[in-house]
Motif scaffolding. Structure first.
Motif, PDB file in Angstrom:
ATOM      1  N   PHE A 158     -44.123 -33.550  -0.606  1.00 27.39           N
ATOM      2  CA  PHE A 158     -44.561 -33.257  -1.971  1.00 27.39           C
ATOM      3  C   PHE A 158     -43.846 -32.019  -2.516  1.00 27.39           C
ATOM      4  CE2 PHE A 158     -47.970 -30.923  -4.423  1.00 27.39           C
ATOM      5  CZ  PHE A 158     -47.829 -31.640  -5.593  1.00 27.39           C
ATOM      6  N   GLN A 159     -43.787 -30.969  -1.723  1.00 30.31           N
ATOM      7  CA  GLN A 159     -43.108 -29.737  -2.144  1.00 30.31           C
ATOM      8  C   GLN A 159     -41.618 -29.972  -2.354  1.00 30.31           C
ATOM      9  OE1 GLN A 159     -44.310 -27.292   1.155  1.00 30.31           O
ATOM     10  NE2 GLN A 159     -46.116 -26.499   0.095  1.00 30.31           N
ATOM     11  N   THR A 160     -41.018 -30.756  -1.477  1.00 28.82           N
ATOM     12  CA  THR A 160     -39.588 -31.029  -1.591  1.00 28.82           C
ATOM     13  C   THR A 160     -39.256 -31.736  -2.903  1.00 28.82           C
ATOM     14  OG1 THR A 160     -39.338 -31.173   0.801  1.00 28.82           O
ATOM     15  CG2 THR A 160     -37.642 -32.240  -0.516  1.00 28.82           C
ATOM     16  N   LEU A 161     -40.070 -32.719  -3.278  1.00 28.33           N
ATOM     17  CA  LEU A 161     -39.809 -33.468  -4.505  1.00 28.33           C
ATOM     18  C   LEU A 161     -39.907 -32.592  -5.747  1.00 28.33           C
ATOM     19  CD1 LEU A 161     -41.640 -36.873  -3.902  1.00 28.33           C
ATOM     20  CD2 LEU A 161     -39.179 -36.508  -4.124  1.00 28.33           C
ATOM     21  N   GLN A 162     -40.719 -31.554  -5.693  1.00 30.62           N
ATOM     22  CA  GLN A 162     -40.913 -30.715  -6.872  1.00 30.62           C
ATOM     23  C   GLN A 162     -39.822 -29.666  -7.068  1.00 30.62           C
ATOM     24  OE1 GLN A 162     -45.474 -30.421  -8.107  1.00 30.62           O
ATOM     25  NE2 GLN A 162     -45.024 -29.202  -6.311  1.00 30.62           N
ATOM     26  N   MET A 163     -39.014 -29.424  -6.065  1.00 32.21           N
ATOM     27  CA  MET A 163     -38.021 -28.351  -6.157  1.00 32.21           C
ATOM     28  C   MET A 163     -37.035 -28.516  -7.317  1.00 32.21           C
ATOM     29  SD  MET A 163     -38.841 -26.137  -3.855  1.00 32.21           S
ATOM     30  CE  MET A 163     -37.433 -25.131  -3.381  1.00 32.21           C
ATOM     31  N   PRO A 164     -36.464 -29.717  -7.555  1.00 34.01           N
ATOM     32  CA  PRO A 164     -35.525 -29.831  -8.684  1.00 34.01           C
ATOM     33  C   PRO A 164     -36.174 -29.566 -10.036  1.00 34.01           C
ATOM     34  CG  PRO A 164     -35.314 -31.713  -7.185  1.00 34.01           C
ATOM     35  CD  PRO A 164     -36.539 -30.973  -6.785  1.00 34.01           C
ATOM     36  N   PHE A 165     -37.463 -29.899 -10.172  1.00 30.68           N
ATOM     37  CA  PHE A 165     -38.145 -29.699 -11.448  1.00 30.68           C
ATOM     38  C   PHE A 165     -38.121 -28.218 -11.847  1.00 30.68           C
ATOM     39  CE2 PHE A 165     -41.192 -33.260  -9.864  1.00 30.68           C
ATOM     40  CZ  PHE A 165     -40.186 -34.199 -10.013  1.00 30.68           C
ATOM     41  N   GLN A 166     -38.279 -27.359 -10.852  1.00 33.95           N
ATOM     42  CA  GLN A 166     -38.370 -25.934 -11.131  1.00 33.95           C
ATOM     43  C   GLN A 166     -37.018 -25.325 -11.512  1.00 33.95           C
ATOM     44  OE1 GLN A 166     -41.117 -23.812  -8.328  1.00 33.95           O
ATOM     45  NE2 GLN A 166     -41.322 -25.829  -7.401  1.00 33.95           N
ATOM     46  N   MET A 167     -35.932 -26.013 -11.188  1.00 31.73           N
ATOM     47  CA  MET A 167     -34.596 -25.536 -11.578  1.00 31.73           C
ATOM     48  C   MET A 167     -34.174 -26.071 -12.936  1.00 31.73           C
ATOM     49  SD  MET A 167     -32.393 -25.662  -8.052  1.00 31.73           S
ATOM     50  CE  MET A 167     -31.014 -24.815  -8.829  1.00 31.73           C
ATOM     51  N   LEU A 168     -34.974 -26.971 -13.502  1.00 31.28           N
ATOM     52  CA  LEU A 168     -34.606 -27.605 -14.770  1.00 31.28           C
ATOM     53  C   LEU A 168     -35.646 -27.350 -15.866  1.00 31.28           C
ATOM     54  CD1 LEU A 168     -33.244 -30.939 -13.286  1.00 31.28           C
ATOM     55  CD2 LEU A 168     -31.902 -29.223 -14.487  1.00 31.28           C
ATOM     56  N   ASN A 169     -36.404 -26.259 -15.711  1.00 36.34           N
ATOM     57  CA  ASN A 169     -37.387 -25.876 -16.732  1.00 36.34           C
ATOM     58  C   ASN A 169     -38.375 -26.989 -17.043  1.00 36.34           C
ATOM     59  OD1 ASN A 169     -36.293 -23.170 -17.425  1.00 36.34           O
ATOM     60  ND2 ASN A 169     -34.504 -24.379 -18.030  1.00 36.34           N
ATOM     61  N   MET A 170     -38.712 -27.790 -16.047  1.00 34.71           N
ATOM     62  CA  MET A 170     -39.632 -28.907 -16.249  1.00 34.71           C
ATOM     63  C   MET A 170     -41.055 -28.440 -15.918  1.00 34.71           C
ATOM     64  SD  MET A 170     -37.361 -31.988 -14.550  1.00 34.71           S
ATOM     65  CE  MET A 170     -38.155 -33.365 -15.399  1.00 34.71           C
ATOM     66  N   PRO A 171     -41.964 -28.396 -16.888  1.00 34.78           N
ATOM     67  CA  PRO A 171     -43.341 -28.000 -16.597  1.00 34.78           C
ATOM     68  C   PRO A 171     -43.957 -28.957 -15.574  1.00 34.78           C
ATOM     69  CG  PRO A 171     -42.950 -28.047 -18.969  1.00 34.78           C
ATOM     70  CD  PRO A 171     -41.776 -28.688 -18.325  1.00 34.78           C
ATOM     71  N   ILE A 172     -44.489 -28.414 -14.499  1.00 36.12           N
ATOM     72  CA  ILE A 172     -45.048 -29.246 -13.440  1.00 36.12           C
ATOM     73  C   ILE A 172     -46.514 -29.535 -13.734  1.00 36.12           C
ATOM     74  CG2 ILE A 172     -45.617 -29.353 -10.986  1.00 36.12           C
ATOM     75  CD1 ILE A 172     -43.078 -27.760 -10.437  1.00 36.12           C
ATOM     76  N   VAL A 173     -46.844 -30.803 -13.778  1.00 35.44           N
ATOM     77  CA  VAL A 173     -48.200 -31.242 -14.083  1.00 35.44           C
ATOM     78  C   VAL A 173     -48.987 -31.357 -12.772  1.00 35.44           C
ATOM     79  CG1 VAL A 173     -49.605 -33.006 -15.190  1.00 35.44           C
ATOM     80  CG2 VAL A 173     -47.322 -32.491 -16.079  1.00 35.44           C
TER      81      VAL A 173
END
Length: 251
Positions: free
Chosen positions: A176-191
């Motif tokens: 789960f943590q691994t999948l979220q890593m790219p989101f944080q580099m692309l200014n994607m608000p994590i829901v």
């Protein structure tokens, strides 16, 4: 003729600069672009791309994504499930040709990557689901996400995102943590949801017995719908982006 190579750091910097320019050009507009396909044009619906990172199109991961899709629909939000399938998926080879040639997509066009980029460009948000293989997401979903983020990060920038993992017993938190890593580099608000986005099941259909996992999926959908609707009001300017500062500690 010598190939022009672009470093990964330079490519990500370029995408960040593009995001700054886009944010500066928009005043009072929603942070998320609306979908452009025929269905959403007709209904005015926003749409979430649900990426099934499992090679099985009707397994436990698909069950979770369908639960999310159903709850999104109840909130007036459309969705599309994109199955990664069982065909081979390339990994990024860091050739840099996507940027050197200004393609806006991966230079390799022989798997699902560019189809996924096209689908993402027409959607307002992204949820990635994956089974857990040896404590990590599937290799296919990691490969395609890395290539999409590197070659076409602009279609992901600023759009809400979430991940969901399904496992038999353990390893779901790390995946789960691994999948979220790219989101944080692309200014994607994590829901987020009421718990980590994890469900349990081994055999086909077993995840349907995980009542808490299914509820977590529905709560995630509720929160995603809320965020999209908040963004769509256009009541606030997009976030201000400073010029990206990079510090390299390798001397």
């Amino acid at each position: 003729m010598e190939e022009k190579k672009v470093s990964r750091r330079a490519a990500i910097k370029a995408m960040g600069a593009a995001a700054v320019a886009a944010a500066a050009a928009v005043s009072g507009a929603g942070a998320v672009a609306s979908c452009t396909d025929d269905k959403t044009k007709e209904t005015g619906k926003m749409k979430v791309l649900l990426l099934n990172g499992s090679p099985r199109q009707d397994g436990n991961t698909a069950t979770i994504l369908r639960e999310i899709a159903g709850q999104l629909d109840k909130n007036g939000i459309g969705s599309e499930i994109f199955n990664i399938g069982s065909a081979p998926v390339r990994g990024c080879i860091a050739c840099g040709q996507c940027h050197a040639q200004g393609l806006g997509k991966c230079v390799f066009d022989d798997d699902v990557c560019n189809g996924l980029i096209a689908a993402m460009s027409e959607c307002d948000a992204l949820i990635v689901g994956s089974p857990v293989y040896y404590g990590t997401p599937t290799g296919q979903v990691l490969s395609v996400l890395q290539r999409m983020a590197y070659s076409a990060g602009s279609v992901m920038q600023g759009k809400p995102a979430a991940a969901f993992t399904v496992c038999r017993r353990g390893g779901a938190s790390a995946a789960f943590q691994t999948l979220q890593m790219p989101f944080q580099m692309l200014n994607m608000p994590i829901v987020t949801s009421q718990y980590w986005n994890i469900a349990y099941g081994s055999g086909k259909g077993e995840v349907a017995k995980d009542d808490e996992g299914l509820q977590t999926a529905r709560t995630l959908a509720e929160n995603m719908a809320y965020m999209l609707k908040q963004f769509a009001t256009g009541s606030a300017d997009g976030p201000r982006r400073e010029r990206w500062i990079t510090t390299n500690f390798i001397r």
